[in-house]
Design an enzyme around this catalytic site. Structure first.
Site, PDB file in Angstrom:
ATOM      1  N   GLY A   9     -11.244 -36.961  24.661  1.00 32.31           N
ATOM      2  CA  GLY A   9     -11.447 -36.440  23.287  1.00 32.31           C
ATOM      3  C   GLY A   9     -12.402 -37.237  22.621  1.00 32.31           C
ATOM      4  CB  SER A  11     -16.613 -34.256  21.458  1.00 32.63           C
ATOM      5  OG  SER A  11     -15.535 -33.410  22.098  1.00 32.63           O
ATOM      6  N   GLY A  12     -14.078 -35.450  19.397  1.00 28.21           N
ATOM      7  CA  GLY A  12     -13.071 -35.062  18.177  1.00 28.21           C
ATOM      8  C   GLY A  12     -13.409 -35.921  16.714  1.00 28.21           C
ATOM      9  CG  LEU A  13     -10.926 -36.880  12.488  1.00 33.05           C
ATOM     10  CD1 LEU A  13     -12.019 -37.051  11.447  1.00 33.05           C
ATOM     11  CD2 LEU A  13      -9.610 -36.218  12.061  1.00 33.05           C
ATOM     12  CE1 TYR A 143      -0.580 -32.529  18.266  1.00 31.04           C
ATOM     13  CE2 TYR A 143       0.979 -33.475  16.584  1.00 31.04           C
ATOM     14  CZ  TYR A 143      -0.264 -33.418  17.290  1.00 31.04           C
ATOM     15  OH  TYR A 143      -1.307 -34.492  17.012  1.00 31.04           O
ATOM     16  N   PRO A 170      -0.827 -42.685  14.175  1.00 27.90           N
ATOM     17  CG  PRO A 170      -2.845 -41.920  14.947  1.00 27.90           C
ATOM     18  CD  PRO A 170      -1.432 -41.904  15.187  1.00 27.90           C
ATOM     19  CB  THR A 171      -0.417 -41.433   8.276  1.00 23.70           C
ATOM     20  OG1 THR A 171      -2.011 -41.835   8.183  1.00 23.70           O
ATOM     21  CG2 THR A 171       0.533 -42.182   8.539  1.00 23.70           C
ATOM     22  CG  ASN A 172      -1.472 -35.929   7.529  1.00 24.61           C
ATOM     23  OD1 ASN A 172      -0.377 -36.588   7.738  1.00 24.61           O
ATOM     24  ND2 ASN A 172      -1.519 -34.679   7.421  1.00 24.61           N
ATOM     25  CG  HIS A 186      -4.951 -31.670  10.541  1.00 29.33           C
ATOM     26  ND1 HIS A 186      -5.722 -31.884  11.645  1.00 29.33           N
ATOM     27  CD2 HIS A 186      -3.660 -31.734  10.749  1.00 29.33           C
ATOM     28  CE1 HIS A 186      -5.049 -31.985  12.552  1.00 29.33           C
ATOM     29  NE2 HIS A 186      -3.525 -32.085  12.215  1.00 29.33           N
TER      30      HIS A 186
HETATM   31  P1  NAP Z   1      -9.974 -33.045  17.466  1.00 34.06           P
HETATM   32  O1  NAP Z   1     -11.085 -33.476  16.580  1.00 34.06           O
HETATM   33  O2  NAP Z   1      -9.480 -31.443  17.527  1.00 34.06           O
HETATM   34  O3  NAP Z   1     -10.552 -33.263  18.841  1.00 34.06           O
HETATM   35  C1  NAP Z   1      -9.870 -33.022  20.213  1.00 34.06           C
HETATM   36  C2  NAP Z   1     -10.668 -33.568  21.341  1.00 34.06           C
HETATM   37  O4  NAP Z   1      -9.781 -33.318  22.411  1.00 34.06           O
HETATM   38  C3  NAP Z   1     -12.055 -33.000  21.406  1.00 34.06           C
HETATM   39  O5  NAP Z   1     -12.805 -34.092  21.974  1.00 34.06           O
HETATM   40  C4  NAP Z   1     -11.657 -31.999  22.559  1.00 34.06           C
HETATM   41  O6  NAP Z   1     -12.859 -31.814  23.260  1.00 34.06           O
HETATM   42  C5  NAP Z   1     -10.627 -32.564  23.459  1.00 34.06           C
HETATM   43  N1  NAP Z   1      -9.880 -31.885  24.259  1.00 34.06           N
HETATM   44  C6  NAP Z   1      -9.126 -30.778  23.886  1.00 34.06           C
HETATM   45  N2  NAP Z   1      -8.635 -30.136  24.768  1.00 34.06           N
HETATM   46  C7  NAP Z   1      -9.020 -30.743  25.896  1.00 34.06           C
HETATM   47  C8  NAP Z   1      -8.919 -30.412  27.227  1.00 34.06           C
HETATM   48  N3  NAP Z   1      -8.253 -29.422  27.923  1.00 34.06           N
HETATM   49  N4  NAP Z   1      -9.597 -31.054  28.162  1.00 34.06           N
HETATM   50  C9  NAP Z   1     -10.507 -32.050  27.800  1.00 34.06           C
HETATM   51  N5  NAP Z   1     -10.729 -32.534  26.523  1.00 34.06           N
HETATM   52  C10 NAP Z   1      -9.994 -31.661  25.403  1.00 34.06           C
HETATM   53  O7  NAP Z   1      -8.654 -34.004  17.330  1.00 34.06           O
HETATM   54  P2  NAP Z   1      -8.624 -35.310  16.664  1.00 34.06           P
HETATM   55  O8  NAP Z   1      -8.263 -34.964  15.274  1.00 34.06           O
HETATM   56  O9  NAP Z   1      -9.790 -36.346  17.027  1.00 34.06           O
HETATM   57  O10 NAP Z   1      -7.260 -35.998  17.374  1.00 34.06           O
HETATM   58  C11 NAP Z   1      -7.271 -37.010  18.157  1.00 34.06           C
HETATM   59  C12 NAP Z   1      -5.947 -37.593  18.728  1.00 34.06           C
HETATM   60  O11 NAP Z   1      -5.269 -37.910  17.299  1.00 34.06           O
HETATM   61  C13 NAP Z   1      -4.922 -36.453  19.203  1.00 34.06           C
HETATM   62  O12 NAP Z   1      -4.253 -37.115  20.249  1.00 34.06           O
HETATM   63  C14 NAP Z   1      -4.157 -35.823  17.863  1.00 34.06           C
HETATM   64  O13 NAP Z   1      -2.749 -35.413  18.358  1.00 34.06           O
HETATM   65  C15 NAP Z   1      -4.031 -37.333  17.180  1.00 34.06           C
HETATM   66  N6  NAP Z   1      -3.896 -37.350  15.546  1.00 34.06           N
HETATM   67  C16 NAP Z   1      -4.503 -36.383  15.091  1.00 34.06           C
HETATM   68  C17 NAP Z   1      -4.330 -36.569  13.604  1.00 34.06           C
HETATM   69  C18 NAP Z   1      -5.146 -35.687  12.571  1.00 34.06           C
HETATM   70  O14 NAP Z   1      -4.992 -35.427  11.476  1.00 34.06           O
HETATM   71  N7  NAP Z   1      -6.211 -35.253  12.785  1.00 34.06           N
HETATM   72  C19 NAP Z   1      -3.087 -36.806  12.951  1.00 34.06           C
HETATM   73  C20 NAP Z   1      -2.450 -37.650  13.985  1.00 34.06           C
HETATM   74  C21 NAP Z   1      -2.796 -37.838  15.282  1.00 34.06           C
HETATM   75  P3  NAP Z   1     -14.062 -30.684  22.804  1.00 34.06           P
HETATM   76  O15 NAP Z   1     -14.659 -31.069  21.790  1.00 34.06           O
HETATM   77  O16 NAP Z   1     -15.010 -30.655  23.976  1.00 34.06           O
HETATM   78  O17 NAP Z   1     -13.395 -29.397  22.585  1.00 34.06           O
HETATM   79  P1  GDP Z   2       0.937 -31.745   8.574  1.00 34.95           P
HETATM   80  O1  GDP Z   2       0.913 -33.116   7.824  1.00 34.95           O
HETATM   81  O2  GDP Z   2       1.294 -32.035   9.996  1.00 34.95           O
HETATM   82  O3  GDP Z   2       1.997 -30.703   7.940  1.00 34.95           O
HETATM   83  O4  GDP Z   2      -0.437 -31.035   8.778  1.00 34.95           O
HETATM   84  P2  GDP Z   2      -1.566 -30.231   7.450  1.00 34.95           P
HETATM   85  O5  GDP Z   2      -2.604 -31.260   7.584  1.00 34.95           O
HETATM   86  O6  GDP Z   2      -1.849 -28.918   8.099  1.00 34.95           O
HETATM   87  O7  GDP Z   2      -0.978 -30.235   6.270  1.00 34.95           O
HETATM   88  C1  GDP Z   2       0.029 -29.469   5.991  1.00 34.95           C
HETATM   89  C2  GDP Z   2       0.735 -29.311   4.425  1.00 34.95           C
HETATM   90  O8  GDP Z   2      -0.704 -29.068   3.540  1.00 34.95           O
HETATM   91  C3  GDP Z   2       1.395 -28.287   3.976  1.00 34.95           C
HETATM   92  O9  GDP Z   2       2.262 -28.807   2.990  1.00 34.95           O
HETATM   93  C4  GDP Z   2       0.801 -27.324   3.730  1.00 34.95           C
HETATM   94  O10 GDP Z   2       1.479 -26.058   2.892  1.00 34.95           O
HETATM   95  C5  GDP Z   2      -0.385 -27.774   2.735  1.00 34.95           C
HETATM   96  N1  GDP Z   2      -1.652 -26.751   2.895  1.00 34.95           N
HETATM   97  C6  GDP Z   2      -2.228 -26.166   1.790  1.00 34.95           C
HETATM   98  N2  GDP Z   2      -3.290 -25.698   2.010  1.00 34.95           N
HETATM   99  C7  GDP Z   2      -3.574 -25.850   3.394  1.00 34.95           C
HETATM  100  C8  GDP Z   2      -4.533 -25.164   4.265  1.00 34.95           C
HETATM  101  O11 GDP Z   2      -5.458 -24.336   4.051  1.00 34.95           O
HETATM  102  N3  GDP Z   2      -4.542 -25.651   5.573  1.00 34.95           N
HETATM  103  C9  GDP Z   2      -3.279 -26.530   6.060  1.00 34.95           C
HETATM  104  N4  GDP Z   2      -3.411 -26.920   7.226  1.00 34.95           N
HETATM  105  N5  GDP Z   2      -2.437 -26.998   5.150  1.00 34.95           N
HETATM  106  C10 GDP Z   2      -2.516 -26.663   3.730  1.00 34.95           C
END
Ligand code: NAP
Ligand code: GDP
Length: 330
Positions: A9, A11-13, A143, A170-172, A186
């Site tokens: 992952g 390339s992600g956030l 999930y 992690p949190t959001n 998100h």
């Molecule tokens: P993201 O930006 O959506 O990136 C997802 C990554 O996973 C990308 O590099 C994607 O590759 C790769 N991926 C997805 N499906 C795949 C597959 N089938 N095979 C190989 N690679 C694959 O996610 P993120 O937000 O960075 O999240 C990273 C981790 O943090 C995750 O485990 C997530 O559950 C966790 N997390 C995220 C949040 C949040 O707020 N974002 C909060 C708590 C925990 P491509 O770019 O090539 O598609």
């Molecule tokens: P969560 O923390 O896992 O619930 O994920 P989100 O990042 O999707 O945040 C969800 C919260 O943001 C909820 O209370 C939604 O009602 C509110 N929300 C308001 N507008 C949006 C929107 O455009 N996208 C998302 N994802 N959530 C939104």
């Protein structure tokens, strides 16, 4: 000593933030060390849902360490729409990465959970001991259950095979390179994109739900440093919450206000209360983290308060500068 650190992952956030810290941080604790080779994978390197692809990647790079981030990720509305996909695809990815890490005798594996895996009905603040204490919120149970299983797998791999597998919670998260899709993202990137369009097209800016739910947000580059610390220094199999403090929790209305300010949107905005709020709050304790790292500085602090609005400005700026090339759906 040389080590190969494979980041799934990449390339992600979060992956991009770890890459940024490894390339830019000069400190002994978080910066790149001599002899380290960091590999940041994308889905183009192979589909981790497939065992053969996963094995081929491990055969090619022979990692000594793995940070496992790859997942099917999305916000509340994506989680509600694709419950089975979020469950199955994440279980397949996790099963492959963990089992192939065991096969290739990886020295250490750190996987990524999320605070949304905690029980819906709980006491606050939530801590690391509560992961399996009751069902998660129904909006994201697919999930959440796939993620909870990583903790179960880590324990089993450790007890049967002595594997050094752990996880973080992690949190959001937010920051540069987020997914700015309007619907499947998100809240922070989704609302940033909506607010940008409202300003550009002179249309209403509408926030989903009531704006009342509470969330803790961690800046991706702070989280990246903590991931690197966990990989190098954290010794437990049990997960550790990576979060700002309980006092730094903000409401979705606070998020919308910070975005309006960062985007420079002048109009009124409203709440679409027909849309879901999801879990009201999931306030997590960072007490365990601060016992290990009492001096860790979240970006940027001001008299003990997390300056959420400044960090939102930074990631909004990144979105505006990269509008043409970033992930934003259509
Ligand atoms: P993201 O930006 O959506 O990136 C997802 C990554 O996973 C990308 O590099 C994607 O590759 C790769 N991926 C997805 N499906 C795949 C597959 N089938 N095979 C190989 N690679 C694959 O996610 P993120 O937000 O960075 O999240 C990273 C981790 O943090 C995750 O485990 C997530 O559950 C966790 N997390 C995220 C949040 C949040 O707020 N974002 C909060 C708590 C925990 P491509 O770019 O090539 O598609
Ligand atoms: P969560 O923390 O896992 O619930 O994920 P989100 O990042 O999707 O945040 C969800 C919260 O943001 C909820 O209370 C939604 O009602 C509110 N929300 C308001 N507008 C949006 C929107 O455009 N996208 C998302 N994802 N959530 C939104």
């Amino acid at each position: 000593m040389s080590s190969v650190i494979l980041v799934t992952g990449g390339s992600g956030l979060v992956g991009k933030a770890i890459e940024w810290v490894i390339e830019n941080d000069k400190s002994e604790r978080f910066g790149k060390k001599e002899g380290e080779q960091w590999i940041f994978l994308t889905s183009k390197d192979g589909d981790l849902r497939q065992r053969e692809d996963t094995e081929a990647i491990f055969k090619k790079y022979k990692p000594t360490h793995v940070i496992h981030l790859a997942a099917v990720v999305g916000g509340l509305f994506k989680n509600m729409k694709y419950k089975l996909d979020m469950l199955r695809e994440n279980m397949l990815i996790n099963d492959n990465v963990l089992d192939v890490s065991k096969e290739f005798k990886v020295d250490k594996l750190v996987s990524c959970l999320s605070t949304c895996i905690f029980p819906d009905k709980t006491t606050y603040p939530i801590d690391e001991t509560m992961v399996h204490d009751g069902p998660p919120h129904e909006s994201n149970f697919g999930y959440a259950m796939a993620k909870r299983m990583i903790d179960v797998q880590n324990k089993a791999y450790n007890e049967q095979y002595g594997c050094n597998f752990t996880s973080v919670i992690p949190t959001n998260i937010f920051g540069p390179h987020d997914n700015y899709d309007l619907e499947d993202s998100h809240v922070l990137p989704g609302l940033t994109h909506k607010c940008y369009l409202a300003k550009k097209n002179n249309t209403p800016f509408i926030v989903g739900g009531t704006g009342k739910p509470l969330r803790q947000f961690i800046y991706s580059r702070d989280l990246a440093k903590l991931f690197i610390w966990v990989l190098r220094e954290y010794k437990e199999t049990e997960p550790i919450i990576l979060s700002v403090g309980e006092k730094d929790e903000v409401s979705i209305k606070d998020v919308a206000d910070a975005i309006v300010d960062a985007v420079g949107f002048q109009g009124e905005y409203s709440f679409d209360t027909t849309r879901a709020d999801g879990q009201y709050k999931k306030t997590a304790s960072n007490e365990k983290l601060l016992k290990y790292l009492p001096d860790f500085e979240f970006t940027p602090f001001n008299v003990g308060m997390y300056h959420f609005d400044i960090a939102v400005k930074e990631s909004t700026q990144w979105f505006l500068e990269n509008y043409e090339t970033c992930r934003r759906g259509h």
